[in-house]
Design a protein around this motif. Structure first.
Motif, PDB file in Angstrom:
ATOM      1  N   ARG A 226       0.827  -1.211   0.000  1.00  0.00           N
ATOM      2  CA  ARG A 226       0.000   0.000   0.000  1.00  0.00           C
ATOM      3  C   ARG A 226       0.863   1.264   0.000  1.00  0.00           C
TER       4      ARG A 226
ATOM      5  N   THR B 106       3.838   1.561  -1.302  1.00  0.00           N
ATOM      6  CA  THR B 106       4.403   1.749  -2.642  1.00  0.00           C
ATOM      7  C   THR B 106       3.356   2.308  -3.601  1.00  0.00           C
ATOM      8  N   TRP B 107       2.100   1.927  -3.398  1.00  0.00           N
ATOM      9  CA  TRP B 107       1.043   2.485  -4.241  1.00  0.00           C
ATOM     10  C   TRP B 107       0.829   3.960  -3.966  1.00  0.00           C
ATOM     11  N   TRP B 108       0.861   4.347  -2.689  1.00  0.00           N
ATOM     12  CA  TRP B 108       0.749   5.776  -2.376  1.00  0.00           C
ATOM     13  C   TRP B 108       1.904   6.526  -3.036  1.00  0.00           C
TER      14      TRP B 108
ATOM     15  N   THR C 100       3.471   5.720  -5.738  1.00  0.00           N
ATOM     16  CA  THR C 100       3.208   5.785  -7.174  1.00  0.00           C
ATOM     17  C   THR C 100       2.158   6.841  -7.498  1.00  0.00           C
ATOM     18  N   LEU C 101       1.134   6.940  -6.664  1.00  0.00           N
ATOM     19  CA  LEU C 101       0.078   7.933  -6.894  1.00  0.00           C
ATOM     20  C   LEU C 101       0.554   9.355  -6.648  1.00  0.00           C
TER      21      LEU C 101
ATOM     22  N   GLN D  86       2.573  -8.387  -7.081  1.00  0.00           N
ATOM     23  CA  GLN D  86       1.596  -7.511  -6.444  1.00  0.00           C
ATOM     24  C   GLN D  86       0.159  -7.893  -6.778  1.00  0.00           C
TER      25      GLN D  86
ATOM     26  N   THR E 141      -3.408  -7.844  -4.127  1.00  0.00           N
ATOM     27  CA  THR E 141      -4.250  -6.649  -4.170  1.00  0.00           C
ATOM     28  C   THR E 141      -5.582  -6.885  -4.868  1.00  0.00           C
TER      29      THR E 141
END
Length: 188
Positions: A97, A99-101, A103-104, A147, A151
């Motif tokens: 999560r 790493t996704w933040w 990326t965003l 991933q 997810t």
């Protein structure tokens, strides 16, 4: 008299910031909550890190370095590497999560991130006997596959039968097989 331990305070701030950033991302995180959770004051965040953005970078750097250290990269076994990444993401969904933040909210790769990917893709290209661009493609496919199942929304994941360790192992096997199939296309 209370002895002040700056290393312990910094570590508590990083741990509290990790939790806050995982939950809310960079934009939604609040230094007041981080300081409170770390039993520190807001000024400590600015003293150690300079800003909330720099704290986010420090958390990313620390957690991604731990991931790199925990999951040894083996260019001759990309499917196994993808399986080990899957295991780590399944064990610590907050890491994924975070790493996704990143990326965003920070879509550009940092210099350290780019260097790590270039090193790994270069080793992979050499091991597979392909050009560096194909090495990077293979690395990104392995990361994406690792991933993917961790997810997938539970309603979709649960279509395969009852939840549990058996299902997780099937998903892991699918990740390893998919990456293995892709690697096979490169080495034919």
């Amino acid at each position: 008299m209370m002895v002040y331990d700056s290393a312990a305070t910094r570590a508590r701030l990083l741990d509290a910031a990790y939790d806050e950033f995982v939950e809310r991302g960079l934009a939604g995180a609040r230094v007041e909550r981080i300081a409170s959770a770390a039993a520190a004051n807001k000024q400590a965040i600015y003293a150690y890190f300079g800003s909330k953005d720099a704290l986010f970078d420090a958390v990313l750097d620390a957690r991604l370095r731990v991931l790199a250290d925990l999951i040894p990269f083996t260019p001759g076994d990309l499917p196994g590497y993808a399986g080990r990444l899957f295991d780590r993401f399944a064990e610590d969904p907050g890491l994924l999560r975070l790493t996704w933040w990143k990326t965003l909210e920070r879509p550009d790769a940092s210099e350290a991130e780019l260097a790590a990917h270039l090193d790994k893709s270069g080793e992979l290209a050499a091991a597979l006997g392909v050009d560096p661009e194909r090495g990077m493609d293979a690395l990104m496919i392995a990361l994406a596959a690792a991933q993917a199942w961790s997810t997938t929304p539970p309603a979709i994941r649960d279509l395969g039968g009852p939840p549990g360790e058996g299902r997780r192992q099937r998903h892991r096997a699918a990740v390893v097989a998919a990456v293995g199939a892709y690697v096979a296309t490169l080495t034919e």
